[in-house]
Design a protein around this motif. Structure first.
Motif, PDB file in Angstrom:
ATOM      1  N   ILE A 285      60.729   8.669   6.894  1.00  0.00           N
ATOM      2  CA  ILE A 285      60.420   7.284   6.555  1.00  0.00           C
ATOM      3  C   ILE A 285      59.798   6.550   7.737  1.00  0.00           C
ATOM      4  CG2 ILE A 285      61.436   5.065   5.880  1.00  0.00           C
ATOM      5  CD1 ILE A 285      61.125   7.033   3.598  1.00  0.00           C
ATOM      6  N   GLY A 286      60.181   6.911   8.959  1.00  0.00           N
ATOM      7  CA  GLY A 286      59.574   6.289  10.126  1.00  0.00           C
ATOM      8  C   GLY A 286      58.073   6.517  10.162  1.00  0.00           C
ATOM      9  N   LEU A 287      57.650   7.708   9.747  1.00  0.00           N
ATOM     10  CA  LEU A 287      56.222   8.011   9.682  1.00  0.00           C
ATOM     11  C   LEU A 287      55.553   7.135   8.628  1.00  0.00           C
ATOM     12  CD1 LEU A 287      54.345   9.994  11.155  1.00  0.00           C
ATOM     13  CD2 LEU A 287      54.693  11.607   9.278  1.00  0.00           C
ATOM     14  N   ARG A 288      56.253   6.895   7.533  1.00  0.00           N
ATOM     15  CA  ARG A 288      55.730   6.005   6.491  1.00  0.00           C
ATOM     16  C   ARG A 288      55.519   4.600   7.045  1.00  0.00           C
ATOM     17  NH1 ARG A 288      57.229   1.895   3.365  1.00  0.00           N
ATOM     18  NH2 ARG A 288      56.523   1.813   1.189  1.00  0.00           N
ATOM     19  N   TYR A 289      56.535   4.063   7.722  1.00  0.00           N
ATOM     20  CA  TYR A 289      56.399   2.735   8.317  1.00  0.00           C
ATOM     21  C   TYR A 289      55.251   2.704   9.322  1.00  0.00           C
ATOM     22  CZ  TYR A 289      60.661   0.554   6.453  1.00  0.00           C
ATOM     23  OH  TYR A 289      61.607  -0.013   5.636  1.00  0.00           O
ATOM     24  N   ASN A 290      55.083   3.773  10.048  1.00  0.00           N
ATOM     25  CA  ASN A 290      54.044   3.812  11.062  1.00  0.00           C
ATOM     26  C   ASN A 290      52.645   3.769  10.443  1.00  0.00           C
ATOM     27  OD1 ASN A 290      53.939   4.065  14.039  1.00  0.00           O
ATOM     28  ND2 ASN A 290      52.591   5.787  13.587  1.00  0.00           N
ATOM     29  N   VAL A 291      52.498   4.376   9.269  1.00  0.00           N
ATOM     30  CA  VAL A 291      51.199   4.393   8.587  1.00  0.00           C
ATOM     31  C   VAL A 291      50.946   3.094   7.828  1.00  0.00           C
ATOM     32  CG1 VAL A 291      49.871   5.521   6.743  1.00  0.00           C
ATOM     33  CG2 VAL A 291      51.122   6.904   8.413  1.00  0.00           C
ATOM     34  N   LEU A 292      51.978   2.567   7.156  1.00  0.00           N
ATOM     35  CA  LEU A 292      51.792   1.410   6.286  1.00  0.00           C
ATOM     36  C   LEU A 292      52.179   0.084   6.919  1.00  0.00           C
ATOM     37  CD1 LEU A 292      53.166   2.637   2.832  1.00  0.00           C
ATOM     38  CD2 LEU A 292      50.804   2.620   3.614  1.00  0.00           C
ATOM     39  N   GLY A 293      53.008   0.112   7.965  1.00  0.00           N
ATOM     40  CA  GLY A 293      53.613  -1.118   8.440  1.00  0.00           C
ATOM     41  C   GLY A 293      54.857  -1.425   7.618  1.00  0.00           C
ATOM     42  N   THR A 294      55.496  -2.543   7.882  1.00  0.00           N
ATOM     43  CA  THR A 294      56.782  -2.851   7.238  1.00  0.00           C
ATOM     44  C   THR A 294      56.657  -3.812   6.065  1.00  0.00           C
ATOM     45  OG1 THR A 294      57.148  -4.663   8.788  1.00  0.00           O
ATOM     46  CG2 THR A 294      58.012  -2.502   9.408  1.00  0.00           C
ATOM     47  N   GLN A 295      55.452  -4.208   5.723  1.00  0.00           N
ATOM     48  CA  GLN A 295      55.295  -5.285   4.742  1.00  0.00           C
ATOM     49  C   GLN A 295      55.645  -4.860   3.317  1.00  0.00           C
ATOM     50  OE1 GLN A 295      54.726  -8.369   5.905  1.00  0.00           O
ATOM     51  NE2 GLN A 295      54.857  -7.294   7.874  1.00  0.00           N
ATOM     52  N   ARG A 296      55.318  -3.615   2.960  1.00  0.00           N
ATOM     53  CA  ARG A 296      55.475  -3.208   1.556  1.00  0.00           C
ATOM     54  C   ARG A 296      56.585  -2.170   1.420  1.00  0.00           C
ATOM     55  NH1 ARG A 296      49.475  -1.376   0.276  1.00  0.00           N
ATOM     56  NH2 ARG A 296      49.702  -0.593   2.398  1.00  0.00           N
ATOM     57  N   ALA A 297      57.767  -2.526   1.887  1.00  0.00           N
ATOM     58  CA  ALA A 297      58.859  -1.562   1.902  1.00  0.00           C
ATOM     59  C   ALA A 297      59.862  -1.875   0.794  1.00  0.00           C
ATOM     60  CB  ALA A 297      59.550  -1.580   3.266  1.00  0.00           C
ATOM     61  N   ASP A 298      59.898  -1.048  -0.231  1.00  0.00           N
ATOM     62  CA  ASP A 298      60.899  -1.145  -1.284  1.00  0.00           C
ATOM     63  C   ASP A 298      62.147  -0.417  -0.784  1.00  0.00           C
ATOM     64  OD1 ASP A 298      62.546  -0.428  -3.522  1.00  0.00           O
ATOM     65  OD2 ASP A 298      60.884  -0.902  -4.862  1.00  0.00           O
ATOM     66  N   GLN A 299      63.182  -1.169  -0.440  1.00  0.00           N
ATOM     67  CA  GLN A 299      64.362  -0.570   0.173  1.00  0.00           C
ATOM     68  C   GLN A 299      65.081   0.400  -0.763  1.00  0.00           C
ATOM     69  OE1 GLN A 299      65.251  -0.775   3.412  1.00  0.00           O
ATOM     70  NE2 GLN A 299      63.312  -1.869   3.627  1.00  0.00           N
ATOM     71  N   GLY A 300      64.997   0.147  -2.063  1.00  0.00           N
ATOM     72  CA  GLY A 300      65.612   1.067  -3.024  1.00  0.00           C
ATOM     73  C   GLY A 300      64.936   2.422  -3.013  1.00  0.00           C
ATOM     74  N   HIS A 301      63.606   2.433  -2.995  1.00  0.00           N
ATOM     75  CA  HIS A 301      62.871   3.692  -2.962  1.00  0.00           C
ATOM     76  C   HIS A 301      63.029   4.404  -1.625  1.00  0.00           C
ATOM     77  CE1 HIS A 301      60.004   2.649  -6.539  1.00  0.00           C
ATOM     78  NE2 HIS A 301      61.120   3.224  -6.933  1.00  0.00           N
ATOM     79  N   ILE A 302      63.141   3.632  -0.544  1.00  0.00           N
ATOM     80  CA  ILE A 302      63.372   4.248   0.764  1.00  0.00           C
ATOM     81  C   ILE A 302      64.730   4.951   0.783  1.00  0.00           C
ATOM     82  CG2 ILE A 302      63.890   3.693   3.181  1.00  0.00           C
ATOM     83  CD1 ILE A 302      61.562   1.683   3.018  1.00  0.00           C
ATOM     84  N   LEU A 303      65.754   4.291   0.264  1.00  0.00           N
ATOM     85  CA  LEU A 303      67.070   4.925   0.178  1.00  0.00           C
ATOM     86  C   LEU A 303      67.005   6.158  -0.710  1.00  0.00           C
ATOM     87  CD1 LEU A 303      70.106   4.905   0.794  1.00  0.00           C
ATOM     88  CD2 LEU A 303      70.417   3.403  -1.201  1.00  0.00           C
TER      89      LEU A 303
END
Length: 403
Positions: A285-303
């Protein structure tokens, strides 16, 4: 150095067995470190240093590469006669026709062979045919949440550690980096090496920007049903025309290098695999944040993504479940049977509608297999007519969970 105990135990259990031990996983997930830990174990248990023969094929000493014959000869000249030799070949897929060298070493009576690779094609094609029934695959992932927490013995704030885990990455080396800027630079370089070395170099895709656009789409849609047509239509509507066959090639390459995992669907009542509606989850998930940034983070899908990876670590075969018109997040299958998991960031609301919605798919399954609802809500384990509601972090830490 975090001991990767489960993976290390796998290697130990296969020691001296006439099987090639193949460790696969995304770049920098810890495969080389695992070999180091295992080599330390061998030394501690009576193996002499000259019995251990180890080559990392990414090492600069190999220049532009070596042939399979040269690799075989390099190992052969170091073999100790009349004793078992433990041969470690890291990132062996970088050697053209490496399977010939591996097979030649395997047939030697005093060689126990271990190899790693960062691409699933390592076990496809000729190698799979050549070594059919003669290898065992150990599928490695970056750090689990439990492993990550173990690196911070003085910090008891599990919620803070979870946020650090998903933002700073589960790749082991990020634990050595203190500044967010350093972690970002490391993840940037890792992402570039995966895209350029493991995908572009192998597949010769001409449009790097399009591959990166598809990658961003998958990162942005973890946990959502995705089809090649949907992706192609999305790219085309944004002014980047791409065909469905090309999307399929990109998706194959992204799953081959383990940056994403493709999860198929299964009709629980009809007892059949479905041909459409796959989901994709990211290896980190850290790689995801690094590519997209933190703006569009659905916490349910991340979990949900974190739970999926943990089920893989625990040895399950995982599918998305379909029950009539509803969906079960995960069917987890092992040698003991099936388990069903629903994942929600929270089920607390004023009228209980969210809890009812999340329980409905599990209640529609009329069997006695274990059923779980995992959430970030704190409290004791609750049973909803046999469905256990458990705090997700407790589950990830494998705490004793009783009602």
């Amino acid at each position: 150095m975090i001991e990767r105990k489960e993976y290390l135990a796998d290697l130990i259990s296969f020691k001296d067995k006439k099987l090639i031990k193949v460790v696969t996983g995304i770049r920098r997930c810890g495969k080389s470190t695992l070999f180091e830990l295992y080599q330390e174990y061998l030394i501690e248990n009576g193996v002499e240093a000259d019995q251990i023969i180890s080559f990392n094929l990414e090492d600069g000493i190999f220049g532009d590469g070596i042939t399979s014959t040269e690799l075989y000869n390099l190992v052969k000249e170091r073999i100790v006669e009349n004793r078992m030799n433990y041969v470690f070949l890291d990132e062996v897929q970088l050697v053209e026709n490496f399977q010939k060298a591996v097979d030649s070493l395997f047939i030697l009576k005093n060689c126990d062979v271990y190899i790693t690779g960062s691409n699933a094609y390592l076990l496809s094609g000729e190698l799979a045919t050549l070594l059919s029934g003669r290898y065992v695959e150990i599928k490695m992932l970056p750090l689990s949440f439990k492993e990550y927490v173990s690196a911070f013995p003085e910090d008891s704030n599990i919620d803070r550690l979870y946020q650090s885990y998903i933002h700073n990455s589960s790749f082991p080396y990020t634990l050595e980096l203190n500044r967010p800027k350093d972690i970002k630079q490391y993840l940037d370089a890792l992402y570039d090496s995966i895209v350029l070395k493991d995908i572009i170099f192998r597949h010769r895709f001409p449009d790097i920007a399009m591959l990166q656009s598809v990658t961003r789409f998958l990162f942005d849609n973890i946990g959502n049903l995705s089809s090649t047509k949907k992706i192609a239509d999305t790219m085309t509507s944004s002014g980047r025309k791409i065909s469905v066959p090309t999307v399929e090639k990109y998706l194959t390459s992204l799953t081959e290098c383990f940056i994403f995992y493709k999860v198929g669907r299964y009709d629980i009542k009809g007892k059949q695999y479905l041909k459409t509606g796959d989901k994709y989850y990211a290896a980190d998930i850290g790689l995801r944040y690094n590519v997209l940034g933190t703006q569009r983070a659905d916490q349910g899908h991340i979990l949900e993504n974190i739970i999926y990876l943990e089920l893989l670590r625990r040895g399950y075969e995982v599918y998305i479940g379909k029950v009539d018109a509803t969906e079960v997040d995960f069917i987890a299958i092992n040698e003991y049977g099936e388990e069903f998991y629903q994942v929600a960031y929270t089920v607390i609301d004023a009228d209980g509608a969210t809890l009812e919605r999340e329980l409905r798919p599990l209640e529609a399954i009329k069997d006695h297999n274990p059923k779980y609802l995992l959430t970030m809500d704190y409290g004791p384990v609750i049973s909803h007519n046999g469905i256990k509601q458990i705090n997700a972090l407790d589950w990830l830490l494998n705490k004793q969970m009783t009602m």
